[in-house]
Design a protein around this motif. Sequence first.
Motif, PDB file in Angstrom:
ATOM      1  N   PHE A 164       0.833  -1.206   0.000  1.00 56.35           N
ATOM      2  CA  PHE A 164       0.000   0.000   0.000  1.00 56.35           C
ATOM      3  C   PHE A 164       0.870   1.260   0.000  1.00 56.35           C
ATOM      4  O   PHE A 164       0.623   2.207  -0.750  1.00 56.35           O
ATOM      5  CB  PHE A 164      -0.918  -0.009   1.230  1.00 56.35           C
ATOM      6  N   LYS A 165       1.917   1.269   0.832  1.00 57.31           N
ATOM      7  CA  LYS A 165       2.802   2.433   0.909  1.00 57.31           C
ATOM      8  C   LYS A 165       3.557   2.641  -0.402  1.00 57.31           C
ATOM      9  O   LYS A 165       3.722   3.768  -0.860  1.00 57.31           O
ATOM     10  CB  LYS A 165       3.788   2.258   2.075  1.00 57.31           C
ATOM     11  N   ARG A 166       4.012   1.530  -1.023  1.00 54.92           N
ATOM     12  CA  ARG A 166       4.714   1.661  -2.294  1.00 54.92           C
ATOM     13  C   ARG A 166       3.783   2.187  -3.388  1.00 54.92           C
ATOM     14  O   ARG A 166       4.191   2.983  -4.234  1.00 54.92           O
ATOM     15  CB  ARG A 166       5.312   0.311  -2.718  1.00 54.92           C
ATOM     16  N   THR A 167       2.532   1.733  -3.339  1.00 55.47           N
ATOM     17  CA  THR A 167       1.552   2.202  -4.323  1.00 55.47           C
ATOM     18  C   THR A 167       1.284   3.694  -4.168  1.00 55.47           C
ATOM     19  O   THR A 167       1.261   4.439  -5.160  1.00 55.47           O
ATOM     20  CB  THR A 167       0.229   1.418  -4.186  1.00 55.47           C
ATOM     21  N   GLU A 168       1.083   4.136  -2.935  1.00 57.39           N
ATOM     22  CA  GLU A 168       0.818   5.554  -2.687  1.00 57.39           C
ATOM     23  C   GLU A 168       2.022   6.410  -3.073  1.00 57.39           C
ATOM     24  O   GLU A 168       1.869   7.500  -3.630  1.00 57.39           O
ATOM     25  CB  GLU A 168       0.463   5.767  -1.211  1.00 57.39           C
ATOM     26  N   GLN A 169       3.234   5.939  -2.792  1.00 57.06           N
ATOM     27  CA  GLN A 169       4.436   6.692  -3.139  1.00 57.06           C
ATOM     28  C   GLN A 169       4.588   6.785  -4.654  1.00 57.06           C
ATOM     29  O   GLN A 169       4.949   7.838  -5.203  1.00 57.06           O
ATOM     30  CB  GLN A 169       5.675   6.032  -2.532  1.00 57.06           C
ATOM     31  N   ALA A 170       4.287   5.674  -5.350  1.00 59.30           N
ATOM     32  CA  ALA A 170       4.375   5.686  -6.810  1.00 59.30           C
ATOM     33  C   ALA A 170       3.372   6.668  -7.409  1.00 59.30           C
ATOM     34  O   ALA A 170       3.662   7.346  -8.401  1.00 59.30           O
ATOM     35  CB  ALA A 170       4.133   4.274  -7.354  1.00 59.30           C
ATOM     36  N   MET A 218       6.035   4.660 -15.149  1.00 63.57           N
ATOM     37  CA  MET A 218       5.500   4.728 -13.790  1.00 63.57           C
ATOM     38  C   MET A 218       4.029   4.321 -13.755  1.00 63.57           C
ATOM     39  O   MET A 218       3.573   3.710 -12.787  1.00 63.57           O
ATOM     40  CB  MET A 218       5.686   6.138 -13.233  1.00 63.57           C
ATOM     41  N   THR A 219       3.289   4.634 -14.809  1.00 66.04           N
ATOM     42  CA  THR A 219       1.897   4.187 -14.885  1.00 66.04           C
ATOM     43  C   THR A 219       1.839   2.668 -14.914  1.00 66.04           C
ATOM     44  O   THR A 219       1.002   2.052 -14.240  1.00 66.04           O
ATOM     45  CB  THR A 219       1.226   4.762 -16.143  1.00 66.04           C
ATOM     46  N   SER A 220       2.733   2.046 -15.676  1.00 66.03           N
ATOM     47  CA  SER A 220       2.788   0.588 -15.732  1.00 66.03           C
ATOM     48  C   SER A 220       3.138   0.001 -14.375  1.00 66.03           C
ATOM     49  O   SER A 220       2.569  -1.013 -13.959  1.00 66.03           O
ATOM     50  CB  SER A 220       3.828   0.156 -16.778  1.00 66.03           C
ATOM     51  N   GLU A 249       8.148   9.278 -21.318  1.00 67.22           N
ATOM     52  CA  GLU A 249       8.626   7.915 -21.079  1.00 67.22           C
ATOM     53  C   GLU A 249       8.521   7.565 -19.596  1.00 67.22           C
ATOM     54  O   GLU A 249       8.130   6.457 -19.230  1.00 67.22           O
ATOM     55  CB  GLU A 249      10.072   7.769 -21.553  1.00 67.22           C
ATOM     56  N   GLU A 250       8.883   8.540 -18.745  1.00 64.07           N
ATOM     57  CA  GLU A 250       8.760   8.314 -17.296  1.00 64.07           C
ATOM     58  C   GLU A 250       7.298   8.094 -16.909  1.00 64.07           C
ATOM     59  O   GLU A 250       6.981   7.219 -16.097  1.00 64.07           O
ATOM     60  CB  GLU A 250       9.308   9.531 -16.526  1.00 64.07           C
TER      61      GLU A 250
END
Length: 442
Positions: free
Chosen positions: A108-114, A149-151, A144-145
Amino acid sequence: MHIIRSFRVCSLCSTLISRSGRSRGGWRRLLLLQQTSIRHSEVTPKRFFSHGDFLDLYENESVQKYVKQLMEEYTDISQKLQHAHLSESDRKAFIKKHAELVPLANVFKRTEQAKKDLEEVLSVLHSTTGTEDEDEHLTQLLREEETEMTSRILSLKKDLIKVLVPTEPLDSSDVVLEVVSGRTTGGDICQQFTREMFDMYQGFACYKNWDFKLLNYTPAEYGGLHHAAVRIAGESVYRHLKHEGGTHRVQRIPEVGLSSRMQRIHTGTMTVIVLPQPKDLNIHIEPKDLRVDTFRSRGAGGQSVNTTDSAVRIVHLPTGITAECQQTRSQLQNRETAMQMLRVRLYQSMMGKETEQRHTARKQQVGTRSQSERIRTYNFSQDRVTDHRTGYSTRDIKEFMKGGEELDELIDDLLEHVEREAVLEVVDSRTLSQSESGQSAD
């Protein structure tokens, strides 16, 4: 290529920092995130699965509410564990629950940070687009970024849903798999299909690097198979094979005879039974509850038939459950194998009663445990295999029957479907429980 890519990202970060006149540490995180994504794509085999179901599930309002509640629970427990005045029993309970929630919290934290990093990229992209000093090269790097990052966010969302899937303690177990021929008016089409299914699972075990040990094999005429039982051992065998249990249907034109000349399609069935074999399986059986019969092994004739009573059949009198083995010429070895199969069947019978009590209508519709429903059709005439629980279809039936990648992909698709249903069941159960609690409070 990796060095060039890193240089471009570093140049991009330097340019953006110099233009904005500030650095909030976000670009350092972005750089690390992108480098990790690059390394991941270099070592992970490319396989293509449908993300639709899991992403739809992520956007589900009830699931979002459920995740929010779990994160609030995680934060609350983390704070309580800082208190020194907790009793020993409470502390143990909180530590156990905290450990259960840590995987979810991490994803969850990695998702929110992304998401925050993506917002930062979009913000810079929008601020530079359309300006007089717009740099086309810089804009291209930003786009490109954005794509990468969306992926990554989509992948993280899928990981988050997977964390919500309830774990089954038997998933890591080995199994005893049985194939049993059905009955049809079309002669021996069922026996031939049963042998092909046996060969398919043997091929799948080889594909997955599992151990495949024959326990019992009763051949039929013309190369067919009445019944066979095998023990399959390896990594997460039951998780991959537990949904194979059920009735499998075959549709084909016989190779010889009148139906062959008239191109008439025959239909037959066979049954697959998958019994988990936990490593700590320890079921006590009283000798007085057993009836042991010996007989001569049956077969297609000739040298395959034993001339001594080495085959063994064991009946558990209280339940009527039976197991037999005629695989070797040693009565002692056959008895030992039959007892092993009997223990597995008794265990499955005990677990089946508990499973039946806790299964909901949704899970029954998925058909995860039923051994009686028709779960899959193998249509040789149309060169197609169709799983009726998910609607998954694949062509090239001969390749599929080899038990390699084609079967693996179908099982993966089925697992995703079942896991999605399991998450919805957990969310619905919690919602119902909270609703009943609220009514009781009123």
